[in-house]
Design an enzyme around this catalytic site. Sequence first.
Site, PDB file in Angstrom:
ATOM      1  N   GLU A 114     -34.490   0.692  36.017  1.00 25.96           N
ATOM      2  CA  GLU A 114     -34.783  -0.160  37.261  1.00 25.96           C
ATOM      3  C   GLU A 114     -33.467  -1.205  37.454  1.00 25.96           C
ATOM      4  O   GLU A 114     -32.885   0.001  37.033  1.00 25.96           O
ATOM      5  CB  GLU A 114     -35.499  -1.345  35.310  1.00 25.96           C
ATOM      6  CG  GLU A 114     -36.603  -1.379  35.234  1.00 25.96           C
ATOM      7  CD  GLU A 114     -37.851  -2.256  34.451  1.00 25.96           C
ATOM      8  OE1 GLU A 114     -37.289  -3.538  34.388  1.00 25.96           O
ATOM      9  OE2 GLU A 114     -38.437  -1.631  33.510  1.00 25.96           O
ATOM     10  N   HIS A 234     -38.611 -13.268  40.932  1.00 26.52           N
ATOM     11  CA  HIS A 234     -38.715 -12.327  40.807  1.00 26.52           C
ATOM     12  C   HIS A 234     -40.035 -11.504  42.162  1.00 26.52           C
ATOM     13  O   HIS A 234     -40.225 -12.290  42.691  1.00 26.52           O
ATOM     14  CB  HIS A 234     -40.027 -11.527  39.380  1.00 26.52           C
ATOM     15  CG  HIS A 234     -40.112  -9.885  39.302  1.00 26.52           C
ATOM     16  ND1 HIS A 234     -40.667  -8.758  40.459  1.00 26.52           N
ATOM     17  CD2 HIS A 234     -39.621  -9.314  38.610  1.00 26.52           C
ATOM     18  CE1 HIS A 234     -40.145  -7.676  40.107  1.00 26.52           C
ATOM     19  NE2 HIS A 234     -40.852  -7.526  39.052  1.00 26.52           N
ATOM     20  N   ARG A 279     -32.554  -8.566  40.902  1.00 27.96           N
ATOM     21  CA  ARG A 279     -33.305  -9.047  41.849  1.00 27.96           C
ATOM     22  C   ARG A 279     -33.131 -10.293  42.668  1.00 27.96           C
ATOM     23  O   ARG A 279     -33.818 -10.637  43.498  1.00 27.96           O
ATOM     24  CB  ARG A 279     -33.835  -9.833  40.350  1.00 27.96           C
ATOM     25  CG  ARG A 279     -34.511  -8.678  39.958  1.00 27.96           C
ATOM     26  CD  ARG A 279     -36.025  -9.440  38.294  1.00 27.96           C
ATOM     27  NE  ARG A 279     -36.573  -8.013  37.901  1.00 27.96           N
ATOM     28  CZ  ARG A 279     -36.783  -8.171  36.618  1.00 27.96           C
ATOM     29  NH1 ARG A 279     -36.943  -9.741  36.325  1.00 27.96           N
ATOM     30  NH2 ARG A 279     -37.684  -6.827  36.133  1.00 27.96           N
ATOM     31  N   HIS A 336     -39.953 -16.310  37.627  1.00 29.49           N
ATOM     32  CA  HIS A 336     -40.407 -15.489  36.791  1.00 29.49           C
ATOM     33  C   HIS A 336     -40.067 -16.207  35.220  1.00 29.49           C
ATOM     34  O   HIS A 336     -40.032 -15.541  34.529  1.00 29.49           O
ATOM     35  CB  HIS A 336     -40.141 -14.789  37.479  1.00 29.49           C
ATOM     36  CG  HIS A 336     -40.314 -13.025  36.356  1.00 29.49           C
ATOM     37  ND1 HIS A 336     -41.056 -12.434  35.969  1.00 29.49           N
ATOM     38  CD2 HIS A 336     -39.321 -12.117  35.826  1.00 29.49           C
ATOM     39  CE1 HIS A 336     -41.336 -11.453  35.047  1.00 29.49           C
ATOM     40  NE2 HIS A 336     -40.357 -10.807  35.384  1.00 29.49           N
ATOM     41  N   ARG A 371     -30.293 -12.616  35.310  1.00 28.91           N
ATOM     42  CA  ARG A 371     -30.702 -11.050  33.509  1.00 28.91           C
ATOM     43  C   ARG A 371     -31.230  -9.982  34.656  1.00 28.91           C
ATOM     44  O   ARG A 371     -31.470  -9.390  35.420  1.00 28.91           O
ATOM     45  CB  ARG A 371     -32.411 -11.720  33.435  1.00 28.91           C
ATOM     46  CG  ARG A 371     -32.991 -10.948  31.943  1.00 28.91           C
ATOM     47  CD  ARG A 371     -34.193 -11.176  31.775  1.00 28.91           C
ATOM     48  NE  ARG A 371     -35.020 -10.764  33.038  1.00 28.91           N
ATOM     49  CZ  ARG A 371     -36.344 -10.565  32.864  1.00 28.91           C
ATOM     50  NH1 ARG A 371     -36.058  -9.935  31.584  1.00 28.91           N
ATOM     51  NH2 ARG A 371     -36.983 -10.819  33.809  1.00 28.91           N
ATOM     52  N   SER A 376     -34.976  -8.624  27.836  1.00 28.40           N
ATOM     53  CA  SER A 376     -35.350  -9.719  27.440  1.00 28.40           C
ATOM     54  C   SER A 376     -35.984  -9.915  26.181  1.00 28.40           C
ATOM     55  O   SER A 376     -36.733 -11.090  25.229  1.00 28.40           O
ATOM     56  CB  SER A 376     -36.077 -11.238  28.584  1.00 28.40           C
ATOM     57  OG  SER A 376     -36.631 -10.560  29.285  1.00 28.40           O
ATOM     58  N   LEU A 377     -37.204  -9.204  26.319  1.00 26.93           N
ATOM     59  CA  LEU A 377     -37.671  -8.686  25.631  1.00 26.93           C
ATOM     60  C   LEU A 377     -37.279  -8.194  24.343  1.00 26.93           C
ATOM     61  O   LEU A 377     -37.143  -8.664  22.865  1.00 26.93           O
ATOM     62  CB  LEU A 377     -38.542  -7.419  25.121  1.00 26.93           C
ATOM     63  CG  LEU A 377     -40.140  -8.052  26.258  1.00 26.93           C
ATOM     64  CD1 LEU A 377     -40.760  -6.984  27.002  1.00 26.93           C
ATOM     65  CD2 LEU A 377     -40.547  -8.837  26.401  1.00 26.93           C
TER      66      LEU A 377
HETATM   67  C1  LIG Z   1     -44.926 -10.909  34.125  1.00 25.71           C
HETATM   68  C2  LIG Z   1     -44.155 -10.490  32.992  1.00 25.71           C
HETATM   69  C3  LIG Z   1     -43.377  -9.293  33.273  1.00 25.71           C
HETATM   70  C4  LIG Z   1     -42.249  -8.667  31.900  1.00 25.71           C
HETATM   71  N1  LIG Z   1     -41.944  -8.123  32.125  1.00 25.71           N
HETATM   72  C5  LIG Z   1     -41.022  -7.972  31.504  1.00 25.71           C
HETATM   73  C6  LIG Z   1     -39.889  -7.020  30.567  1.00 25.71           C
HETATM   74  O1  LIG Z   1     -41.424  -5.437  31.572  1.00 25.71           O
HETATM   75  N2  LIG Z   1     -39.487  -6.656  30.163  1.00 25.71           N
HETATM   76  C7  LIG Z   1     -38.772  -7.739  29.644  1.00 25.71           C
HETATM   77  O2  LIG Z   1     -38.044  -7.411  29.043  1.00 25.71           O
HETATM   78  N3  LIG Z   1     -38.874  -8.933  29.866  1.00 25.71           N
HETATM   79  C8  LIG Z   1     -40.203  -9.361  30.438  1.00 25.71           C
HETATM   80  N4  LIG Z   1     -40.660 -11.071  30.766  1.00 25.71           N
HETATM   81  C9  LIG Z   1     -40.027 -11.962  30.271  1.00 25.71           C
HETATM   82  C10 LIG Z   1     -40.492 -11.995  28.599  1.00 25.71           C
HETATM   83  O3  LIG Z   1     -41.408 -11.020  28.807  1.00 25.71           O
HETATM   84  C11 LIG Z   1     -40.074 -12.823  28.382  1.00 25.71           C
HETATM   85  O4  LIG Z   1     -38.671 -13.547  27.975  1.00 25.71           O
HETATM   86  C12 LIG Z   1     -40.250 -13.069  26.574  1.00 25.71           C
HETATM   87  O5  LIG Z   1     -41.615 -12.530  26.667  1.00 25.71           O
HETATM   88  C13 LIG Z   1     -40.708 -14.258  26.220  1.00 25.71           C
HETATM   89  O6  LIG Z   1     -41.040 -14.500  25.270  1.00 25.71           O
HETATM   90  P1  LIG Z   1     -40.562 -15.894  24.355  1.00 25.71           P
HETATM   91  O7  LIG Z   1     -41.486 -15.398  22.829  1.00 25.71           O
HETATM   92  O8  LIG Z   1     -39.426 -16.668  24.060  1.00 25.71           O
HETATM   93  O9  LIG Z   1     -42.289 -17.149  24.770  1.00 25.71           O
HETATM   94  P2  LIG Z   1     -43.295 -16.605  25.715  1.00 25.71           P
HETATM   95  O10 LIG Z   1     -43.723 -15.260  25.110  1.00 25.71           O
HETATM   96  O11 LIG Z   1     -43.038 -17.520  26.547  1.00 25.71           O
HETATM   97  O12 LIG Z   1     -44.004 -17.598  24.194  1.00 25.71           O
HETATM   98  C14 LIG Z   1     -43.608 -18.947  24.317  1.00 25.71           C
HETATM   99  C15 LIG Z   1     -45.159 -19.583  23.318  1.00 25.71           C
HETATM  100  O13 LIG Z   1     -44.251 -20.454  23.388  1.00 25.71           O
HETATM  101  C16 LIG Z   1     -46.006 -21.049  23.400  1.00 25.71           C
HETATM  102  N5  LIG Z   1     -45.465 -22.792  23.121  1.00 25.71           N
HETATM  103  C17 LIG Z   1     -44.856 -23.129  25.199  1.00 25.71           C
HETATM  104  N6  LIG Z   1     -44.754 -24.296  24.812  1.00 25.71           N
HETATM  105  C18 LIG Z   1     -45.293 -25.254  23.947  1.00 25.71           C
HETATM  106  C19 LIG Z   1     -45.325 -26.456  23.127  1.00 25.71           C
HETATM  107  N7  LIG Z   1     -45.054 -27.636  23.460  1.00 25.71           N
HETATM  108  N8  LIG Z   1     -46.146 -26.444  21.661  1.00 25.71           N
HETATM  109  C20 LIG Z   1     -46.232 -25.352  21.246  1.00 25.71           C
HETATM  110  N9  LIG Z   1     -46.110 -24.199  21.830  1.00 25.71           N
HETATM  111  C21 LIG Z   1     -46.056 -23.839  22.722  1.00 25.71           C
HETATM  112  C22 LIG Z   1     -46.955 -21.057  23.868  1.00 25.71           C
HETATM  113  O14 LIG Z   1     -48.156 -21.411  24.087  1.00 25.71           O
HETATM  114  C23 LIG Z   1     -46.674 -19.674  23.496  1.00 25.71           C
HETATM  115  O15 LIG Z   1     -46.760 -18.806  22.627  1.00 25.71           O
HETATM  116  C24 LIG Z   1     -41.764 -10.899  31.329  1.00 25.71           C
HETATM  117  C25 LIG Z   1     -42.564 -11.735  31.782  1.00 25.71           C
HETATM  118  C26 LIG Z   1     -42.964 -11.939  33.142  1.00 25.71           C
HETATM  119  C27 LIG Z   1     -44.056 -13.610  33.144  1.00 25.71           C
END
Ligand SMILES: Cc1cc2nc3c(=O)[nH]c(=O)nc-3n(C[C@H](O)[C@H](O)[C@H](O)COP(=O)(O)OP(=O)(O)OC[C@H]3O[C@@H](n4cnc5c(N)ncnc54)[C@H](O)[C@@H]3O)c2cc1C
Length: 509
Positions: A114, A234, A279, A336, A371, A376-377
């Site tokens: 990537e 993005h 990006r 993004h 990033r 990030s995953l």
């Molecule tokens: C379309 C897309 C594609 C991506 N592709 C990649 C990839 O290929 N590789 C990579 O490394 N990263 C990728 N990313 C980035 C990556 O997916 C995210 O950075 C990562 O998944 C964030 O995970 P998280 O657990 O921190 O948050 P999230 O997965 O966003 O989860 C957040 C959670 O918090 C909850 N929440 C929020 N506010 C509140 C509140 N006030 N009260 C209760 N619950 C709340 C939400 O409901 C949700 O459950 C991508 C992102 C997107 C949008």
Amino acid sequence: MNVVDSDFVIVGGGLAGSVAAYRLSEFGDVTLLSKAPPTKSNSYAAQGGIAAAIGPQDSPSLHAADTIAAGAALCRPDMVAMLTERAPGVIRWLNGLGVTFDQHLSGEFALGLEGAHRHRRILHAGGDATGRKVMEVILAALQQIPTIQRETNIQVLGLAQRRDGSVAGAWGQSACHPGQPILFRARRATILATGGVGQLYLRSTNPVGASGDGIALAYCAGAPVRNLEFVQFHPTALDDNEQQCFLISEAVRGAGGVLVDGDGTPIMQDHPLRDLAPRDVVARVIYQYITRRQPVYLDCRRISGFAELFPTIYRHCVSRGRNPAVDLLPVSPAAHFMMGGVLAEMDGTTGVSGLYAIGEVASTGVHGANRLASNSLLECVTMALTLADSMKRSTMVYRKTDMHLDVEDPIALFTPDAPEVIREVQSVMWAAAGIVRDEMSLLAGLEQLNILSERYPQSPSVITARCIVQSALLRKESRGAHYRLDYPSQRPELNGWDNVLSQSGRSPV
Ligand SMILES: Cc1cc2nc3c(=O)[nH]c(=O)nc-3n(C[C@H](O)[C@H](O)[C@H](O)COP(=O)(O)OP(=O)(O)OC[C@H]3O[C@@H](n4cnc5c(N)ncnc54)[C@H](O)[C@@H]3O)c2cc1C
């Protein structure tokens, strides 16, 4: 008042929160709160994959070098080293849990390339369904654990603080019972895993709800937040006027997709990395075309086996009347990923005792100003595992009696944002603090947000948006994803300078 007690209260059920819940449940009971079901998280939407240096020519130090180069002299090298060194172990851990990463017929992992990665090191699952596949495995594992209480319809509207400022839980409210907050008390830790801020912008790849609540919660509880001016746009979201823009993963360009103008001429030829340039660079090139009303397309027609390589993208495009094997795909940038966030160490420790932040809401310094794709995953899982390891070692447990005495003081809770509030914030943010900004746009945006804040004083979106705009005003240079027309160059004297806001220091609210 309704009170729920547990050892750990986790706010956010995406990848970071879910992995943390899984590991923390080994030595405590867990309440896992989210305001939406897991399918509506950034984690579930992730397509591209997870980066880890496991290829024969690769190493964690090469992965670290690419991460630091993308971060534009703002990464914390110690954090990057930790992330990249732990990455192969994270892959083994996920694999052990049951995540099946795509393999070649020979049985070796199929490693993708990537943008700004100089080696093949992206692991995928289900082609372009990595986030969904990983989440499905973790969610299935969570269901087997009786000491995890999952609530998928609770929005957290405030943190429960003791008189000394330390955090001992969270106040939440079910959408079905407005006006009846529940106190979720935490004996050991309150963990924010609330994801990103994309929905503060008109065009975003993030699901509804990704509007930066965690940043507002932490900031109002006194935790420092850092480098919020760095919002990654993005470059290639499908341009089809939907509220949550569909992402065409960078992996598509890694597989040979080429960005072209309306005449079919490639637009990234002048950059040494061409379509796989960082990006922010690609997003700004596309933005220049679009502001001149010249559409930009992703030409995927030379990618053989597109439907097999990218089944999710293929199905979505075909459902919108565009077959990637035949048609050009119209694309434009969309908000993004938030590189900044709540200032945190790799184990989630923040500036406030009892409060932790992991995943996208946190700012560990691994992403710097931009990033690197698929980091990030990896950061979500690395932070969740590191947090659990550090909690396991810690012996600090709050006595229940202390909790009863301390956290019941009345506090000002946030008001859930109505759709019209979000829409107003989105318009302001797109114009004021979008792909390019300058002092004039930012000051105008701040003024509009100040007015919104008078109308909606307890809006988490307005609070977070103001923090972003204030941060963007304070950084008087262009670096990574933060591009200022009035300061178009990177200032070397600001290498390593972190832009920190806190209620006790500089404050936009
Ligand atoms: C379309 C897309 C594609 C991506 N592709 C990649 C990839 O290929 N590789 C990579 O490394 N990263 C990728 N990313 C980035 C990556 O997916 C995210 O950075 C990562 O998944 C964030 O995970 P998280 O657990 O921190 O948050 P999230 O997965 O966003 O989860 C957040 C959670 O918090 C909850 N929440 C929020 N506010 C509140 C509140 N006030 N009260 C209760 N619950 C709340 C939400 O409901 C949700 O459950 C991508 C992102 C997107 C949008």
